[in-house]
Design a protein around this motif. Structure first.
Motif, short mmCIF file in Angstrom:
data_model
loop_
_atom_site.label_atom_id
_atom_site.label_comp_id
_atom_site.label_asym_id
_atom_site.label_seq_id
_atom_site.Cartn_x
_atom_site.Cartn_y
_atom_site.Cartn_z
N GLY A 63 0.78 -1.23 0.00
CA GLY A 63 0.00 0.00 0.00
C GLY A 63 0.81 1.27 0.00
O GLY A 63 0.44 2.26 -0.61
N GLY A 64 1.94 1.27 0.73
CA GLY A 64 2.77 2.46 0.75
C GLY A 64 2.06 3.65 1.38
O GLY A 64 1.28 3.51 2.32
N GLY A 65 2.32 4.84 0.86
CA GLY A 65 1.72 6.05 1.40
C GLY A 65 2.29 7.28 0.73
O GLY A 65 3.03 7.20 -0.25
N PHE A 66 1.97 8.44 1.28
CA PHE A 66 2.33 9.72 0.69
C PHE A 66 3.84 9.90 0.61
O PHE A 66 4.36 10.46 -0.36
N LEU A 67 4.57 9.41 1.61
CA LEU A 67 6.03 9.55 1.64
C LEU A 67 6.70 8.18 1.68
O LEU A 67 7.72 7.99 2.35
N THR A 68 6.16 7.23 0.95
CA THR A 68 6.63 5.85 1.05
C THR A 68 8.08 5.68 0.61
O THR A 68 8.77 4.79 1.09
N GLU A 69 8.58 6.53 -0.29
CA GLU A 69 9.98 6.41 -0.71
C GLU A 69 10.92 6.74 0.45
O GLU A 69 12.06 6.27 0.49
N HIS A 70 10.46 7.55 1.37
CA HIS A 70 11.28 7.92 2.52
C HIS A 70 11.05 6.99 3.71
O HIS A 70 11.93 6.86 4.57
N PHE A 71 9.86 6.37 3.77
CA PHE A 71 9.50 5.48 4.87
C PHE A 71 8.92 4.19 4.29
O PHE A 71 7.71 3.97 4.33
N PRO A 72 9.79 3.32 3.74
CA PRO A 72 9.29 2.15 3.00
C PRO A 72 8.87 0.98 3.87
O PRO A 72 8.26 0.04 3.35
N GLU A 73 9.19 0.99 5.16
CA GLU A 73 8.87 -0.13 6.02
C GLU A 73 7.73 0.23 6.97
O GLU A 73 7.56 1.39 7.34
N ALA A 74 6.99 -0.79 7.36
CA ALA A 74 5.84 -0.58 8.24
C ALA A 74 6.29 -0.11 9.62
O ALA A 74 7.22 -0.66 10.20
N GLN A 75 5.61 0.91 10.13
CA GLN A 75 5.82 1.40 11.50
C GLN A 75 4.48 1.85 12.07
O GLN A 75 3.54 2.10 11.32
N ASP B 214 11.62 5.25 20.04
CA ASP B 214 11.21 5.43 18.65
C ASP B 214 10.00 4.55 18.39
O ASP B 214 9.58 3.76 19.24
N MET B 215 9.44 4.69 17.21
CA MET B 215 8.27 3.91 16.84
C MET B 215 8.66 2.48 16.47
O MET B 215 9.75 2.25 15.91
N PRO B 216 7.81 1.50 16.79
CA PRO B 216 8.10 0.11 16.39
C PRO B 216 8.23 0.01 14.88
O PRO B 216 7.46 0.58 14.12
N LEU B 217 9.24 -0.76 14.46
CA LEU B 217 9.54 -0.95 13.04
C LEU B 217 9.44 -2.42 12.72
O LEU B 217 9.91 -3.27 13.48
N SER B 218 8.83 -2.75 11.58
CA SER B 218 8.77 -4.14 11.14
C SER B 218 9.39 -4.23 9.76
O SER B 218 8.91 -3.58 8.83
N HIS B 219 10.44 -4.98 9.64
CA HIS B 219 11.10 -5.11 8.34
C HIS B 219 10.25 -5.96 7.41
O HIS B 219 9.59 -6.91 7.84
#
Length: 408
Positions: free
Chosen positions: A113-125, A400-405
């Motif tokens: 799905g990505g999002g508005f700034l997905t190129e900068h934040f490509p992983e789920a958080q 920081d926010m939880p990150l899932s690779h």
């Protein structure tokens, strides 16, 4: 007492509830009926139907099947409503369910799905936000606390068959123009929940039922944060009974809902009243909803305003592109907040959840459109205004926010 016409049990799947649906189709049966002038309460699931959990893992944001959303309460039939009328909906009050005084914000994986700034934040958080009356704060984003402006991200009436066919045709044409780009979402019958519809009738309708992802002529997923307590909305009516549905409640949201798994998503309830303006669509020349905003807004009157122009991060020039300009305003604000110790993800989440204002400031000065993002300074526990001494780093980066690779 006002009747609660639709109730939800957050311990159960929304697909077990016949008064819930996740598609738009004119044949979805009315869940209940009301008279013009009636007021009533509808309870709602969060937009994912409880898939996102209150924990410190972003695996659920990574793994959610986005063909399942949004889960809406309704449709509510209004007696006497006919195509061409306007359905007048007063949002009398909105709140979180008492057994669920929390919400979530997140970024979808670029692979889902990505999002508005997905190129900068490509992983789920994700970040979790706790509600304390009208205020909210997050254990994942220290240093901010703000008042919520609770609103339904998604509210609208059922389309008629002609409107549904128009949606499907034009969106499929867009998909066909670049099939790999994810430009729109076609019907997905396998995960359609069609309320009370069963059997072959359900299957036929699900095959053409519209996804709830975008806003359309009937309203839908508009994500307008000012549709809060005291707002009044005028919806075009396309089918007998109107078929009003609501869901995707937000405790707070920045303009644009830029994080997509956006705002502070929550389960809750809406107290509303309905009336009719007969023949109102023609009388007022209306083809999309119009509304009067809530008189109750968080009182923040000191802002830092970040500009963006229609030149992207790589320096490519666009012609009066407001989308690119607003993207640059958001990125500029994120870089600024990083100077105070926030991670990029934390800053991005603040812009998606706090009562940030987005403005189109100029669309005539070729080649650059100008968009602005208004960040309220009073939501922070420390001073974020520029000064000669430079920014004081208030956070040490330990939270920081939880990150899932992504799964390969």
């Amino acid at each position: 007492m006002t009747d609660t016409l639709i109730k939800v049990d957050l311990t159960k799947s929304p697909t077990e509830n016949e008064n819930i649906h996740n598609r738009w189709h004119p044949d979805i049966p009315m869940a209940c009926w009301v008279n013009p002038g009636d007021d009533f309460i509808l309870e709602t699931f969060d937009w994912t139907g409880g898939f996102i959990k209150n924990n410190d893992s972003a695996d659920d944001v990574r793994d959610i099947d986005l063909t399942t959303v949004h889960y809406l309460s309704g449709p509510v039939g209004v007696k006497g409503a006919e195509p061409g009328d306007l359905l007048v909906v007063d949002l009398l009050d909105i709140g979180a369910k008492q057994d669920s005084l929390w919400g979530f914000n997140g970024f979808f994986s670029k692979k889902n799905g990505g999002g508005f700034l997905t190129e900068h934040f490509p992983e789920a958080q994700k970040s979790i936000w706790d509600f304390k009356g009208m205020f909210t704060s997050s254990r994942h984003i220290p240093g901010v606390n703000f008042a919520g402006l609770i609103h339904p991200g998604l509210i609208g009436c059922l389309p008629d068959k002609a409107m549904l066919d128009k949606w499907n045709a034009r969106e499929q044409q867009l998909i066909d123009s670049d099939p790999t780009a994810g430009l729109a979402n076609p019907p997905s019958p396998g995960t359609a929940h069609m309320g009370r519809m069963q059997g072959e009738a359900r299957d036929r309708a699900a095959a053409e039922a519209a996804r709830t992802v975008p806003p359309r002529e009937h309203g839908g997923n508009c994500d307008i944060k000012d549709l809060s307590r005291g707002a009044k909305v005028y919806f075009p009516v396309y089918v007998d009974g109107a078929g009003l549905s609501v869901g995707d409640l937000h405790f707070s949201q920045g303009d644009g809902e830029i994080t997509f798994c956006g705002a502070i998503e929550m389960a809750g309830w809406v107290h509303m009243k309905v009336q009719l303006i007969k023949g109102g669509m023609a009388k007022y020349g209306i083809k999309n909803p119009i509304f009067k905003p809530s008189p109750i807004v968080p009182t923040y009157n000191d802002y830092l305003i970040f500009e963006g122009i229609s030149v992207d991060e790589a320096g490519k020039q666009y012609y009066l592109d407001v989308n690119v300009a607003y993207r640059q305003a958001c990125l500029n604000a994120i870089e600024y907040l990083k100077k105070f110790g926030y991670s990029g993800a934390q800053a991005y989440s603040i812009l998606g959840t706090a009562p940030v204002q987005g403005h189109i400031s100029g669309v005539v000065d070729v080649p650059n459109a100008c968009a602005t993002l208004w960040l309220p300074t009073q939501i922070f526990d420390f001073d974020i205004n520029p000064s000669a001494s430079g920014p004081v780093k208030m956070l040490d980066g330990s939270i920081d926010m939880p990150l899932s690779h992504d799964i390969a």
